[in-house]
Design a protein around this motif. Sequence first.
Motif, mmCIF file in Angstrom:
data_model
loop_
_atom_site.group_PDB
_atom_site.id
_atom_site.type_symbol
_atom_site.label_atom_id
_atom_site.label_comp_id
_atom_site.label_asym_id
_atom_site.label_seq_id
_atom_site.Cartn_x
_atom_site.Cartn_y
_atom_site.Cartn_z
ATOM 1 N N ARG A 160 15.215 0.320 -11.086
ATOM 2 C CA ARG A 160 13.895 0.785 -11.505
ATOM 3 C C ARG A 160 12.817 -0.269 -11.258
ATOM 4 N N LYS A 161 11.636 0.202 -10.896
ATOM 5 C CA LYS A 161 10.518 -0.687 -10.574
ATOM 6 C C LYS A 161 9.842 -1.188 -11.845
ATOM 7 N N VAL A 162 9.710 -2.500 -11.951
ATOM 8 C CA VAL A 162 9.027 -3.105 -13.089
ATOM 9 C C VAL A 162 7.691 -3.725 -12.695
ATOM 10 N N ALA A 163 7.503 -3.956 -11.398
ATOM 11 C CA ALA A 163 6.256 -4.571 -10.934
ATOM 12 C C ALA A 163 6.044 -4.283 -9.460
ATOM 13 N N GLY A 164 4.787 -4.360 -9.056
ATOM 14 C CA GLY A 164 4.426 -4.203 -7.657
ATOM 15 C C GLY A 164 3.409 -5.249 -7.253
ATOM 16 N N ILE A 165 3.364 -5.537 -5.969
ATOM 17 C CA ILE A 165 2.477 -6.566 -5.423
ATOM 18 C C ILE A 165 1.642 -5.951 -4.306
ATOM 19 N N LEU A 166 0.374 -6.310 -4.268
ATOM 20 C CA LEU A 166 -0.523 -5.849 -3.208
ATOM 21 C C LEU A 166 -1.316 -7.033 -2.686
ATOM 22 N N ALA A 167 -1.175 -7.332 -1.392
ATOM 23 C CA ALA A 167 -1.932 -8.398 -0.742
ATOM 24 C C ALA A 167 -2.905 -7.780 0.248
ATOM 25 N N GLU A 168 -4.174 -8.223 0.194
ATOM 26 C CA GLU A 168 -5.216 -7.668 1.053
ATOM 27 C C GLU A 168 -6.049 -8.801 1.654
#
Length: 272
Positions: A133-141
């Motif tokens: 299960r997903k507990v966190a996500g990362i987004l780089a821009e």
Amino acid sequence: MDSPFTNLDRPPLREAALRKALLVPGGLWREVNVVPETGSTNADLAARADEPEGLVLTAESQVAGKGRMDREWVAPPRSGIAVSVTLAPDEVPVARWGWLPLLTGVAAASAVSRVSGVDVRLKWPNDLLVGERKVAGILAERAGAGVVVGLGLNVSLRQEELPVPTATSLALAEAETIDRDPILRAVLRELEDWYTRWRLTGGDARASGLLAVYTDLCATIGRRVRVELPADQVLEGLATGIDDDGRLLVTGSNGPTAVGAGDVVHVRPAAD
């Protein structure tokens, strides 16, 4: 918006304490701000892209948060950590900047595991997992001459508050602590440590040790996966590793293929 004191099991972050712990002479972080509410911490820092690196912005409530491919990211106020930072590794070739979200994943997974006692693993390219299960996500821009990297971590979400059935939180994983202050401090310190180490090697993931640690933490490697690509293309095969550019190596019916994070719509376990 609620008062900080209307939900005492979700206390507000302590900005002064965070600044005292993180703003040190010679350190990476030069400004730490906590705001009650914003649309997107990534968007707020992207608007300041002309400033030197080292900005940290976290919001108690994020009403227009997003993940990769503009997927929506929402959570009740003070139930998680929504934080963004600015990085500008001028001495690193831009071709190696694709390691920044993976580097952030290593830092976050290591720090959260250590502080919470929960075994956190990585799903290539940008998710943190507890079990499946997903507990966190990362987004780089990309923003200006640098990069804004955002992290959204579910801390105290209850079962009925989860955005999707495949998500989880540290509370649901029976973490030793769900105090967001020490978790956030640990993540930012670990991120500074890995970023400095990687930058000093010119962004060489192998020489800095980043590739080896990422590989060790990555739950995707060793599994059969279904990689969904643009234009309805699909690649199925065994995920065998990560190459020096941070791409996932998948061995399918036509042999090995390297896929980059920017080319991937979804990576899911393949049907047996």
